[in-house]
Design a protein around this motif. Structure first.
Motif, PDB file in Angstrom:
ATOM      1  N   HIS A 257       4.377 -22.700  -9.723  1.00 36.08           N
ATOM      2  CA  HIS A 257       5.078 -23.989  -9.697  1.00 36.08           C
ATOM      3  C   HIS A 257       4.732 -24.836  -8.467  1.00 36.08           C
ATOM      4  CE1 HIS A 257       7.590 -22.879 -13.128  1.00 36.08           C
ATOM      5  NE2 HIS A 257       7.781 -21.707 -12.562  1.00 36.08           N
ATOM      6  N   GLY A 258       4.013 -24.255  -7.529  1.00 35.22           N
ATOM      7  CA  GLY A 258       3.670 -25.013  -6.329  1.00 35.22           C
ATOM      8  C   GLY A 258       4.851 -25.257  -5.410  1.00 35.22           C
ATOM      9  N   TRP A 259       5.825 -24.352  -5.448  1.00 32.26           N
ATOM     10  CA  TRP A 259       7.003 -24.510  -4.590  1.00 32.26           C
ATOM     11  C   TRP A 259       6.623 -24.335  -3.127  1.00 32.26           C
ATOM     12  CZ3 TRP A 259       9.868 -20.566  -8.143  1.00 32.26           C
ATOM     13  CH2 TRP A 259      10.331 -21.230  -9.296  1.00 32.26           C
ATOM     14  N   GLN A 260       7.336 -25.073  -2.265  1.00 35.74           N
ATOM     15  CA  GLN A 260       7.129 -24.990  -0.819  1.00 35.74           C
ATOM     16  C   GLN A 260       8.456 -24.623  -0.151  1.00 35.74           C
ATOM     17  OE1 GLN A 260       4.129 -25.483   0.826  1.00 35.74           O
ATOM     18  NE2 GLN A 260       3.164 -25.655  -1.204  1.00 35.74           N
ATOM     19  N   TYR A 261       8.370 -23.752   0.873  1.00 29.08           N
ATOM     20  CA  TYR A 261       9.590 -23.297   1.543  1.00 29.08           C
ATOM     21  C   TYR A 261       9.452 -23.342   3.062  1.00 29.08           C
ATOM     22  CZ  TYR A 261      11.127 -21.719  -3.038  1.00 29.08           C
ATOM     23  OH  TYR A 261      11.522 -21.690  -4.347  1.00 29.08           O
ATOM     24  N   LYS A 262       8.844 -24.403   3.570  1.00 27.80           N
ATOM     25  CA  LYS A 262       8.674 -24.535   5.016  1.00 27.80           C
ATOM     26  C   LYS A 262      10.014 -24.737   5.714  1.00 27.80           C
ATOM     27  CE  LYS A 262       4.026 -26.509   4.600  1.00 27.80           C
ATOM     28  NZ  LYS A 262       3.175 -27.720   4.827  1.00 27.80           N
ATOM     29  N   SER A 263      10.933 -25.464   5.082  1.00 29.27           N
ATOM     30  CA  SER A 263      12.216 -25.779   5.720  1.00 29.27           C
ATOM     31  C   SER A 263      13.014 -24.526   6.039  1.00 29.27           C
ATOM     32  CB  SER A 263      13.049 -26.701   4.819  1.00 29.27           C
ATOM     33  OG  SER A 263      12.409 -27.933   4.615  1.00 29.27           O
TER      34      SER A 263
END
Length: 452
Positions: A257-263
């Motif tokens: 899904h191309g999820w990002q979890y930098k936060s």
């Protein structure tokens, strides 16, 4: 020029009244409100005519010289003589459907997007965080309601309503402007009395988020003898014990899904937070106890599927956090929130030395603004006292199994307001969910208040 417009509009109103009050042209009337712009006719179900427009607001109502932004508003009209229900959103505008009070009263409806969400931001796209306050939001709503009263609905009865954070917004607006409207109907509106209100965790314990505890989870399971042996705390513990296998599944979804979890500090941290969020999400969403997997018969694929359904990965994904960052800012600076208790899972979270709060949802600018504000519980406690001693004609609706009902309002016998708790219902509780005798009573009370 403005004086000429007002004179012309007054003549239009005189002519309309002389023939038929319902002949007022809504689009024309909107054009004579100085703050209104970008008027567009739209189609919405259940209304004869509907309009989307923007309403220019000061960034800070205490200091109008700081500039302005345009706030999105929807107006849905049926009859000039009908009541008006103002839906005060706590976030963005979700849709154009009729609110329950609008259905009950056969009313016209306006929907007001909350400041600094979605389209209701300054033109440069930069949110001035320090001016995201309940004071400024209430004044936004006041300005819109008064403008529409003045030009279109000046002899109508008015109701404000909202759901969840919109319910909070309804309370706050009524606190600052008790005479703006005749009645208010907040739904599932928490009123947190501290930065982390301990009543929220106590409510989770009551519902049954601890091992083998809680009456609600047994009631949901039917006969107490048939209550599931594998409960919420067991589910979380199993997830932590098998987190490596769950993470392998999660990594595939993240890539897909191309999820990002930098936060939040990476995908592994996001999975940990999803497990910690599970009890609150379970009760808020009204999930089924029977759907909780059991390690004796179910595999980790079942645990992963259930976890991501109840506590979705999107909640901690970067784009979602960005969308809802104004909420997290308000929660951390004014309206309070919950936290994640580390102690029950400290063996799985060795780097967490204290309970986890939501500062990770703030970007640098929001964090810098929040750092200048010392959270003060006196504000919410003063509003709570006002509800008990001064508020009038407010109907509060809650779900008995809602995680947020731990901080439902306490009216302390205020004879001019009513609170109804629908047992077995969660964060979607509404008037129609009650047994007929109660729902009829609520509707009758609402109609009585509107006619007096």
């Amino acid at each position: 020029m403005v004086k000429i417009k007002k004179i012309c509009f007054s003549l239009i109103l005189i002519i309309a009244v002389a023939f038929n009050a319902s002949a007022i042209d809504i689009a024309t009337a909107l054009k004579f409100i100085p703050q209104v712009d970008n008027i567009k006719k739209i189609e919405t179900n259940g209304f004869l005519e509907s309009y989307s427009f923007t309403f220019e607001q000061p960034i800070d109502h205490r200091n109008p010289d700081l500039g302005s932004f345009k706030q999105r508003v929807i107006l849905q009209h049926n009859r000039q003589s009908a009541p008006v229900v103002a839906v005060l959103e706590g976030y963005m505008i979700w849709g154009y459907t009729k609110s329950e009070p609008c259905e009950i009263l056969n009313a016209n409806q306006i929907i007001i997007e909350h400041r600094f969400f979605a389209e209701s931001i300054p033109d440069d796209g930069i949110i001035p965080w320090e001016h995201l306050t309940i004071y400024n939001a209430a004044h936004d709503q006041h300005q819109i309601i008064q403008a529409l009263k003045d030009k279109i609905y000046n002899n109508n009865k008015w109701v404000t309503t909202g759901i969840s954070k919109g319910g909070q917004t309804t309370i706050f607006h009524r606190f600052f402007f008790p005479n703006d409207v005749d009645v208010s109907v907040p739904y599932v509106a928490p009123l947190n009395l501290d930065f982390v209100d301990p009543r929220l965790q106590k409510n989770l314990n009551r519902l049954g988020s601890g091992k083998g505890k809680g009456a609600a989870i047994k009631i949901l399971a039917g006969n107490s003898d048939d209550a599931p042996k594998f409960l919420i705390r067991d589910f979380q513990t199993h997830c932590f014990e098998n987190i490596d296998e769950l993470y392998a599944m999660f990594e595939k979804d993240v890539a897909k899904h191309g999820w990002q979890y930098k936060s939040v500090g990476g995908a592994k941290r996001a999975l940990e937070l999803m497990i910690l969020e599970y009890p609150f999400a379970f009760w808020q969403g009204g999930e089924s106890v029977s759907a909780i997997p059991n390690a004796d018969v179910d595999g980790n694929e079942d645990f992963y599927a259930h976890l991501t359904k109840v506590s979705p990965p999107s909640f901690f994904e970067d784009s979602e956090i960005e969308t809802f960052r104004p909420f997290f800012y308000q929660a951390l600076t004014e309206i309070g929130f919950y936290d994640y208790k580390v102690r029950p899972f400290k063996k799985y979270l060795p780097n967490d030395k204290k309970d986890i709060t939501f500062e990770f949802c703030l970007d640098e600018a929001a964090a810098k603004a929040a750092a200048k504000i010392e959270y003060n519980p006196k504000k919410m406690r003063y509003i709570a006292k006002w509800l008990q001693e001064e508020a009038k004609k407010m109907i509060f609706i809650y779900g008995g199994n809602d995680a947020w009902s731990g901080t439902q309002v306490n009216l302390k016998g205020n004879p001019f307001c009513y609170k109804f708790v629908c047992e077995g219902k969660a964060h979607g509780a509404c008037i129609e969910d009650f047994e007929q005798i109660t729902s009829t009573y609520i509707k009758t009370k609402l109609n009585d208040w509107m006619n007096n």
